[in-house]
Design a protein around this motif. Structure first.
Motif, mmCIF file in Angstrom:
data_model
loop_
_atom_site.group_PDB
_atom_site.id
_atom_site.type_symbol
_atom_site.label_atom_id
_atom_site.label_comp_id
_atom_site.label_asym_id
_atom_site.label_seq_id
_atom_site.Cartn_x
_atom_site.Cartn_y
_atom_site.Cartn_z
ATOM 1 N N VAL A 48 0.838 -1.203 0.000
ATOM 2 C CA VAL A 48 0.000 0.000 0.000
ATOM 3 C C VAL A 48 0.872 1.252 0.000
ATOM 4 O O VAL A 48 0.600 2.224 -0.716
ATOM 5 C CB VAL A 48 -0.956 -0.015 1.218
ATOM 6 C CG1 VAL A 48 -1.674 1.311 1.368
ATOM 7 C CG2 VAL A 48 -1.951 -1.158 1.095
ATOM 8 N N LEU A 49 1.940 1.234 0.783
ATOM 9 C CA LEU A 49 2.826 2.396 0.859
ATOM 10 C C LEU A 49 3.476 2.699 -0.488
ATOM 11 O O LEU A 49 3.471 3.849 -0.944
ATOM 12 C CB LEU A 49 3.911 2.165 1.915
ATOM 13 C CG LEU A 49 4.981 3.257 2.002
ATOM 14 C CD1 LEU A 49 4.363 4.530 2.559
ATOM 15 C CD2 LEU A 49 6.138 2.798 2.843
ATOM 16 N N LEU A 50 4.026 1.696 -1.138
ATOM 17 C CA LEU A 50 4.700 1.934 -2.414
ATOM 18 C C LEU A 50 3.720 2.301 -3.522
ATOM 19 O O LEU A 50 4.042 3.134 -4.380
ATOM 20 C CB LEU A 50 5.541 0.721 -2.799
ATOM 21 C CG LEU A 50 6.789 0.495 -1.939
ATOM 22 C CD1 LEU A 50 7.530 -0.747 -2.388
ATOM 23 C CD2 LEU A 50 7.700 1.693 -1.972
ATOM 24 N N ALA A 51 2.523 1.726 -3.502
ATOM 25 C CA ALA A 51 1.520 2.107 -4.497
ATOM 26 C C ALA A 51 1.086 3.554 -4.282
ATOM 27 O O ALA A 51 0.953 4.322 -5.245
ATOM 28 C CB ALA A 51 0.324 1.168 -4.424
ATOM 29 N N THR A 52 0.889 3.954 -3.025
ATOM 30 C CA THR A 52 0.499 5.330 -2.724
ATOM 31 C C THR A 52 1.617 6.296 -3.084
ATOM 32 O O THR A 52 1.364 7.370 -3.647
ATOM 33 C CB THR A 52 0.152 5.465 -1.238
ATOM 34 O OG1 THR A 52 -0.866 4.511 -0.913
ATOM 35 C CG2 THR A 52 -0.343 6.848 -0.905
ATOM 36 N N LEU A 53 2.835 5.935 -2.762
ATOM 37 C CA LEU A 53 3.983 6.782 -3.113
ATOM 38 C C LEU A 53 4.109 6.942 -4.623
ATOM 39 O O LEU A 53 4.356 8.042 -5.129
ATOM 40 C CB LEU A 53 5.261 6.189 -2.523
ATOM 41 C CG LEU A 53 6.527 7.006 -2.712
ATOM 42 C CD1 LEU A 53 6.413 8.315 -1.945
ATOM 43 C CD2 LEU A 53 7.722 6.216 -2.236
ATOM 44 N N GLY A 54 3.907 5.864 -5.363
ATOM 45 C CA GLY A 54 3.947 5.931 -6.816
ATOM 46 C C GLY A 54 2.850 6.829 -7.378
ATOM 47 O O GLY A 54 3.087 7.619 -8.290
ATOM 48 N N CYS A 55 1.635 6.740 -6.812
ATOM 49 C CA CYS A 55 0.540 7.606 -7.262
ATOM 50 C C CYS A 55 0.878 9.069 -7.003
ATOM 51 O O CYS A 55 0.632 9.934 -7.853
ATOM 52 C CB CYS A 55 -0.759 7.247 -6.548
ATOM 53 S SG CYS A 55 -1.538 5.771 -7.178
#
Length: 96
Positions: A52-59
């Motif tokens: 979730v953290l890496l997906a949010t950071l990517g967004c």
């Protein structure tokens, strides 16, 4: 140099789900899955918080990059139209 100058605030914001945010969000999620695979953990089951953290950071990064690109394109357009306004003799309508 500042990533986005104050004059970029006059532009409308890009949509929240755009090509850059979706693509980099997906890339961040895939990076977390690949980290799980390389470290021999269950691919989808381990480190949900990291996924979730890496997906949010990517967004977030994708959204900011699209915002920056729109600012740069608007700045180039403004300079081009200013040049056209000051040099109308170079841009006569063609007859034909």
């Amino acid at each position: 140099m500042v990533f986005l100058p104050d004059e970029s605030r006059s532009l409308p914001p890009p949509p929240l789900l755009n090509k850059g945010s979706v693509w980099l969000g997906f890339s961040g999620w895939m990076a977390a899955l690949m980290d799980n695979a390389f470290n021999q953990r269950p691919i989808f089951g381990a480190g949900i918080h990291r996924q979730v953290l890496l997906a949010t950071l990517g967004c977030f990064v994708g959204y900011q990059l699209v915002k920056r690109a729109e600012y740069v394109h608007a700045k180039v357009d403004r300079e081009l139209f200013e040049y056209i306004r000051h040099h109308p003799e170079d841009f006569q309508p063609s007859t034909g």
